[in-house]
Design a protein around this motif. Structure first.
Motif, mmCIF file in Angstrom:
data_model
loop_
_atom_site.group_PDB
_atom_site.id
_atom_site.type_symbol
_atom_site.label_atom_id
_atom_site.label_comp_id
_atom_site.label_asym_id
_atom_site.label_seq_id
_atom_site.Cartn_x
_atom_site.Cartn_y
_atom_site.Cartn_z
ATOM 1 N N THR A 55 -7.862 1.404 1.140
ATOM 2 C CA THR A 55 -8.118 0.295 0.221
ATOM 3 C C THR A 55 -7.354 -0.953 0.643
ATOM 4 O O THR A 55 -7.860 -2.073 0.525
ATOM 5 C CB THR A 55 -7.718 0.686 -1.213
ATOM 6 O OG1 THR A 55 -8.402 1.892 -1.584
ATOM 7 C CG2 THR A 55 -8.067 -0.410 -2.212
ATOM 8 N N PHE A 56 -6.126 -0.745 1.138
ATOM 9 C CA PHE A 56 -5.262 -1.864 1.525
ATOM 10 C C PHE A 56 -4.846 -1.701 2.991
ATOM 11 O O PHE A 56 -3.732 -1.259 3.282
ATOM 12 C CB PHE A 56 -4.022 -1.921 0.628
ATOM 13 C CG PHE A 56 -4.337 -1.953 -0.840
ATOM 14 C CD1 PHE A 56 -4.952 -3.062 -1.413
ATOM 15 C CD2 PHE A 56 -4.032 -0.879 -1.664
ATOM 16 C CE1 PHE A 56 -5.249 -3.097 -2.774
ATOM 17 C CE2 PHE A 56 -4.320 -0.897 -3.014
ATOM 18 C CZ PHE A 56 -4.940 -2.014 -3.572
ATOM 19 N N PRO A 57 -5.752 -2.044 3.920
ATOM 20 C CA PRO A 57 -5.455 -1.840 5.344
ATOM 21 C C PRO A 57 -4.165 -2.538 5.769
ATOM 22 O O PRO A 57 -3.934 -3.697 5.430
ATOM 23 C CB PRO A 57 -6.668 -2.471 6.047
ATOM 24 C CG PRO A 57 -7.749 -2.477 5.023
ATOM 25 C CD PRO A 57 -7.059 -2.654 3.698
ATOM 26 N N GLY A 58 -3.334 -1.774 6.460
ATOM 27 C CA GLY A 58 -2.076 -2.310 6.958
ATOM 28 C C GLY A 58 -0.902 -2.102 6.029
ATOM 29 O O GLY A 58 0.248 -2.245 6.430
ATOM 30 N N LEU A 59 -1.170 -1.770 4.756
ATOM 31 C CA LEU A 59 -0.097 -1.539 3.804
ATOM 32 C C LEU A 59 0.149 -0.045 3.619
ATOM 33 O O LEU A 59 -0.723 0.780 3.887
ATOM 34 C CB LEU A 59 -0.425 -2.159 2.443
ATOM 35 C CG LEU A 59 -0.313 -3.674 2.323
ATOM 36 C CD1 LEU A 59 -0.639 -4.111 0.896
ATOM 37 C CD2 LEU A 59 1.072 -4.155 2.718
#
Length: 199
Positions: free
Chosen positions: A138-142
């Motif tokens: 849902t939150f790429p990179g996080l």
């Protein structure tokens, strides 16, 4: 004062002396408060060298302010945003099976903070792993970061589900920064208390 000895019992140098220490001692101190990451080192070192702080909480609040500024002012896909995500991504996945598995290396602090999230009900453990994956999709990179503070898996998973459902990456950046700094303050308090008790 010489660099921190990595084999010694972890301790925090006096905040008043921090700016005078060698870079290696400062980065070792940062690694005790936060998870080790060169991106945080490069952000924090100039701040520590040029500012004076009355307490570790004050230092952590200053770094939080810098990270929130980066989150609000720096464009997506920029180098600044990538560095911010490296800092937030340095925290291990909650409930990761064991240190060393699936690329997860846990600091001693993380091991202690997450101990109640390991073992126990296998269905809950699987669901937590699924939520970690869903969050990162849902939150790429996080990476999901929260100040666990004794909360059980059920409470953590409810919070993960809420944040995934909300789907707001800007809020996630803010919550991740706040959680990371809450963890750092808790670690500072515990390290300072253990140093006082050892005297």
């Amino acid at each position: 004062m010489s660099a921190l000895n990595p084999t010694a019992t972890p301790f925090l140098p006096a905040i008043s002396s921090l700016s005078t220490l060698p870079d290696t001692a400062i980065t070792s101190t940062l690694d005790l408060l936060f998870e080790p990451t060169s991106e945080l080192h490069s952000l924090a070192l100039p701040t520590i060298r040029t500012c004076s702080f009355g307490s570790y909480d004050e230092l952590i609040d200053t770094l939080r302010g810098q990270l929130l500024t980066i989150a609000s002012e720096v464009q997506d896909n920029s180098e600044g945003k990538k560095k911010l995500y490296q800092v937030l991504g340095s925290h291990p996945r909650l409930g990761a099976p064991k240190p060393g598995k699936q690329g997860e290396e846990l600091s001693e602090q993380s091991k202690n903070e997450q101990k109640q999230l390991r073992g126990g009900d296998e269905r809950e453990a699987r669901r937590l792993a699924e939520l970690n994956e869903e969050y990162e999709e849902t939150f790429p990179g996080l990476r999901y970061v929260i100040f666990v503070n004794g909360r059980g898996r059920d409470v953590i998973m409810e919070d993960m589900e809420r944040r995934i459902k909300r789907g707001d990456i800007r809020e996630e950046e803010k919550e991740g920064i706040q959680a990371m700094c809450d963890i750092a303050k808790d670690r500072a308090g515990k390290l300072l208390k253990s140093a006082e008790e050892a005297v």
